[in-house]
Design a protein around this motif. Sequence first.
Motif: not given
Length: 817
Positions: A63-66, A68-69, A71, A258
């Motif tokens: 999972s990571y955030t650009t 938007h999140r 998954n 994140d």
Amino acid sequence: MFGHYLHSSLLSIKTSAFLSFIKILSLAIGLICSILVLMHVHFVNSYDKHFSNWQNIYRVGTSYTTDHRVNSARTAEPIAPKMALDYPQIKHIARVTGGFGEFALGMKSMEHNYYWAESDILNIFALDFIGGHSTDVLNAPNAVIISESVAEQYFGDKPAIGETLLLDDKVSLKVTAVFKDLPKSTHIDLGIIVSALSGQQRYGKNFMHNPSWFRFGRTATYLTVENDVAAQEISQDLKSFISRNIPEQQQARAKKMDLTLMLEPLADIYLSERQVNNESRSNNRKVVLWGLSLFSVLILVSAAINFVNLSISQLPTRMKEIGVRKSLGAKTGQLYVQFLTESYLLTFIAFLISIPVVYLVLPAYANLTNTALTAGNLFQVDFLVILVLFIALIGFIAGSIPAVFLSRAETAKVLSGNLLRNGNGRGKTIVTVIQFAFSGTLILLALAIYLQISHLKTMDVGFDRFNVVTLDSKYNRLNPNQFNYQAMINDFLSDPVVLNVAKSAAPPLRTGVYSSWKIEGKSNEESVQASTIFVDDRYIETFDLNLLAGRGFSQDYPADFMPFMEGAVDKSPTYSVVITKSTADRFGFSTPEQAIDEILAQDGYKYRIIGVIDDFRMSGGVENTSRSTGILKASNSSLRGLIIRIDPSKVALALDHIDAVWAKHHPGVPVDRVFYEQLFNDVINAKTAGISKAAFFASIITIGMAVLGLYALAFYATQRRTKEIGVRKVLGATSGSIVALLAWDFIKPIIFACLASCVLGYLAINSFMTTFSSQVDFSFFMYASVSISIVIVACITVALQCFKAANSEPVKSLKYE
């Protein structure tokens, strides 16, 4: 004793044949829907559990955030070896990467999905080998293992071990093992597995070993542990694992995005939102399954409500029977068993009716839900046990309420008729309101889904999507002389029925590679994530994209173009890109004009923005807008995907011309062409078909059952008010006034049900609409129209019974008393 109960039940069913028929019909419909969904749930619950150690298999998720999140089921390639070193609890760990290619044996060739895999994958997924040695079949380069069905496609009855398949006309792969086909209930289609060492031979030593923690590609990581405790220990430490192992130069980016890891149990993968090959569109299997489950529960509840209402409405014809039984010494428990026996008998008859119907509609249901359900699933021993328990539960629930009500009636009241007249019917009114509230909700949801689908198919996607044919050129960069690529394009353009031809490395509906970009001179923390595709100078014109500022790619500017997949690319020139307006906004440019001539940087390359185009969505409102194509690169290299715009007035001639040119350059090879509009509609249908059809049928069934329940309630109420109707008629009341009086008592709760359905409908519609990036406007008028329609249906239903009661002879009404 049981024989007596059974005989009495059969006699009661025969005496009240019409109401018994309605009860059986309601229950049968409810059971059909419920059995189908039970089969679906049981099938889904069996996914991947054929592996002997399924409880201990996990997939690593990212999972990571650009903007938007995200998954994802994909993992960066350095993670697996680091986890193997850090966690002794891990017994086996392996990476797999999906591929698609042409496998050939002599003149016989077929295209297949396949997996590149590390050898430990065979210790994770225990395959049933029927040829070859299972411990070392993937330990060598140029090794491939295949399933029994694939072996039969190529070798027939001949042994496959030791034979050679040619992948994409370049890589020779020796068949080292054959294994039995996996069941349909598996998330990973292991039909062909190629050793990862073969991939390193083909693509270089970095294949599946890219050092970046932010290049996910199509790689997934699987592992096994000893038990749940070990998995929990690893999961709790994964945040620290990233901090310990990520290279220092990538730590700031990991913190900004994140970046997190998680372990996903094998049994949860099928319904997971994390899908390796479907990141651009959310997995809607869970939505469809939950929706179908909810609809079947509502239908079954409506059937049970009807059963209760109709059973109690039969009370006038059962009063003397009950009174006589009680006066002759029948105990409450005996009467309870008697009426419960009737319930079970009716339920059993409904079950016998439902089974052949389920058998007949099962293929349509499997197609609707995109599952591999067959009649064999219906007759599995464990499912039959569940089914028997389910039927017993339904019979008990449906029969308990009327059985308790009827068996506990006082003898004097029953024989005098006071039991019927003194009942207030409030409970039956409440359950009927519940029926209509749920029916109204489903009607609203079905209408909203229909309007949303219409909106998705007609919305403006930013370009002219009609009269566009997409074609797979079959170009293979490893075998560029297979056919004359440019000559084929020239032949396409030689006839005026073809208006234009463009090239693309990511043909529709793909949106390109999702990666980080930044303005030159800015820090990595200020980077922007965007999807990028390679195209040619005709792409913007062919799709009729709207140019807002600057210019498109042109052969007059050689610097516009960079090589594609042709070895190492020179990083010293500044190449050109065209970006979309939303991408320009995300970079901080206030106007499209301001973005022109700005320099972007990505992976050591520099790009000049030469144009800004309006936003466009390959998949329309189904597409995640954060993954929509944002940046176009240009190349003069041969690209596999072709986009052909044809003359709308000469479609048949254009298709014949395309086929003729294809046959000239690919003799004996079937043409792979499809209208873009068909692809566009297919992706919409894939996301909405299951839930839309389910909502439509559920709304029809539940409103039908609600009408039957309302009719039963009207029947009960008019029977209870027989004397009142007779007195009113003697005093001069007209039939119309009596109908109005009786009907109003029913319309009031139906209006309340409509208000409740509007609230529930709003919540359901809002939840459904959030899964789309573009949503239809569902106005107040729709809520009002559905509510008025429900009231009209209710009025007609009630009026039929009320009119019959109002037109009865007063003498007969008073004689009843």
